[in-house]
Design a protein around this motif. Structure first.
Motif, short mmCIF file in Angstrom:
data_model
loop_
_atom_site.label_atom_id
_atom_site.label_comp_id
_atom_site.label_asym_id
_atom_site.label_seq_id
_atom_site.Cartn_x
_atom_site.Cartn_y
_atom_site.Cartn_z
N ALA A 1 7.26 33.59 -50.63
CA ALA A 1 7.37 34.59 -51.63
C ALA A 1 6.03 35.29 -51.99
O ALA A 1 6.34 36.62 -52.42
N ARG B 1 12.08 46.74 -51.55
CA ARG B 1 11.67 45.83 -52.55
C ARG B 1 11.70 44.47 -51.74
O ARG B 1 12.19 44.17 -50.78
N GLN B 2 11.32 43.38 -52.39
CA GLN B 2 11.52 42.11 -52.31
C GLN B 2 12.47 41.44 -52.87
O GLN B 2 12.86 41.60 -54.22
N THR B 3 13.43 40.79 -52.06
CA THR B 3 14.63 40.24 -52.95
C THR B 3 14.45 38.44 -52.57
O THR B 3 14.32 38.11 -51.72
N ARG C 1 2.07 38.14 -58.06
CA ARG C 1 2.12 39.35 -57.37
C ARG C 1 1.96 40.34 -58.39
O ARG C 1 1.14 41.38 -58.03
N ILE D 1 10.26 43.54 -57.05
CA ILE D 1 10.80 42.36 -57.00
C ILE D 1 12.01 41.97 -57.55
O ILE D 1 12.22 42.03 -58.80
N GLY E 1 5.27 38.11 -49.89
CA GLY E 1 6.18 39.27 -49.95
C GLY E 1 7.50 39.37 -48.97
O GLY E 1 8.38 40.20 -49.05
N ARG E 2 7.74 38.02 -48.69
CA ARG E 2 9.11 37.99 -47.80
C ARG E 2 10.24 37.65 -48.58
O ARG E 2 10.24 37.31 -49.61
N ASP E 3 11.62 38.16 -48.24
CA ASP E 3 12.65 37.97 -48.83
C ASP E 3 12.81 36.54 -48.52
O ASP E 3 12.63 36.07 -47.46
#
Length: 413
Positions: free
Chosen positions: A35, A181-183, A62, A152, A38-40
């Motif tokens: 996380a 976006r990051q989910t 972040r 995010i 920046g990974r989903d």
């Protein structure tokens, strides 16, 4: 493993130390590094495994390390969508603890209260929005909530969102988010609908699964009482003569059932309050506060309202009604026996609930010990009640033997 080894920044480590948190839980240990990168992320974890910190700590880090908006006004950079008011408030309280040494601002957007204070918070500018779908949709439609800057997005308790019928609201909200976006997606169970959502929302996600839903905490002592429906209240009152049951979370299947049970307990001079969706936010929060302080001995809740209730050192969970979804049983009893403590789960089973019991025992791969020596035994033996009818019984019921041998129709109590 310590939080320091997860590469968290000093303000977060200082906040965690203030809360006396030194070691991450398994989901935190596995989720925080990807996380932060920046990974989903898709996390399958039960309530009580520490998943709130698993997404809040990376969000705080972040956003804290980024520059603010060029025009100076704060914009919503992270949206945390959750199914219930209680869970939204709990997440907000956790943010205040973990982010106390950051300069980030958050706001809670939920129904059941006036929206004026929520409007004012959005007008002042916030970094993190914690919301339930209904009120957020209202404020979006009024042009008050702008999600176009969200970086995010967290979808928490996704399976409960589906149970509560929020799927269309969820899709409307997600459609307003930036495509880039990051989910971070969390669910306690994995029905096919959740798998479909994961595939449609996340890009090459890291998948994490801890504490499988079929497992039950080893420290939880489980017991079962077969009892006729009219005798459930007398049996509960009898059990509550045991002073070791200082406080208990009692589950009913319906809101009306919760209110009815509270009235019966009150007549027996046992302090109890109900918490469910028909109660106002203030009433729900008051009931929860009374329970936590010890002013109320029993908190009677439906499954939906209980999601997000965070109670330390809860010794007893009582299933006044067995749930018709097996996984729900695991979630319920998992509210006791936390943080290394022991816990006790007591379940009542009436005639109509025997099929639910069979499904639960199949899921948890064990038989729940039955207490047979009590004042209100079931008038028909559990073994007889669970057996398929004979051909003559089936014909009396107007069904073929094959039809009569199937599972009885589930009905709401």
């Amino acid at each position: 493993m310590t939080f320091e080894r997860l590469q968290l920044i000093p303000p977060i480590l200082k906040a965690l130390a203030k809360e006396n948190y030194t070691q991450p839980t398994p989901i935190q240990e596995q989720a925080i590094p990807p996380a932060l990168a920046g990974r989903d992320l898709f996390g399958c974890a039960q309530t009580g495994t520490g998943k709130t910190a698993a997404f809040l700590l990376p969000i705080i880090q972040r956003l804290s390390t980024q520059q603010g908006s060029p025009n100076g006004k704060r914009v919503i950079r992270s949206l945390i969508l959750t199914p219930t008011r209680e869970l939204a408030i709990q997440i907000s309280d956790n943010f205040k603890a973990y982010g106390c040494f950051s300069n980030l601002r958050s706001a809670v957007i939920v129904g059941g209260v006036s929206q004026q204070a929520q409007e004012q918070a959005l007008e002042r500018g916030i970094d993190i929005l914690i919301a339930t779908p209904g009120r957020l949709i209202d404020l979006m439609n009024q042009g008050i909530a702008d999600l176009s800057h969200v970086q995010i997005f967290v979808l928490d308790e996704a399976d409960r969102m589906l149970d509560m019928g929020f799927i269309h609201d969820m899709r409307r909200i997600i459609a307003k988010l930036p495509a880039k976006r990051q989910t971070l997606f969390f669910s306690a169970t994995m029905p096919p609908e959740i798998t479909s959502l994961v595939d449609s929302l996340l890009m090459n996600p890291m998948r994490i699964e801890v504490t499988p839903v079929s497992s039950t905490a080893e420290r939880i002592k489980q017991t079962l009482y077969y009892v006729d429906k009219p005798n459930k209240l007398p049996l509960l009152i009898d059990l509550l003569q045991d002073k070791s049951i200082v406080s208990a979370l009692v589950f009913t299947r319906t809101k009306h059932g919760a209110d009815r049970l509270v009235r019966g307990l009150t007549k027996a001079k046992i302090t109890a309050q109900a918490i469910h969706g028909d109660k106002s936010q203030n009433a729900r929060q008051a009931a929860l506060n009374n329970f936590k302080s010890g002013a109320t001995r029993l908190l009677v809740a439906t499954d939906i309202a209980a999601r997000g209730i965070d109670i330390d050192e809860l010794s007893h969970v009582i299933n006044y009604n067995l749930p018709n979804i097996s996984e729900t049983y695991v979630h319920r009893i998992g509210r006791t026996g936390r943080a290394g403590l022991s816990g006790i789960a007591i379940s009542f089973c009436e005639h109509e609930e025997i099929p639910y019991l069979k499904d639960i025992e199949k899921l948890i791969k064990q038989k729940i010990p039955v207490i047979r020596d009590h004042p209100y035994p079931m008038t028909i033996s559990a073994e007889t009640a669970a057996a398929p009818p004979t051909p003559s019984e089936a014909s009396v019921r107007g069904a073929s033997p094959k039809e009569g041998g199937g599972r009885r129709r589930r009905r709401r109590s």
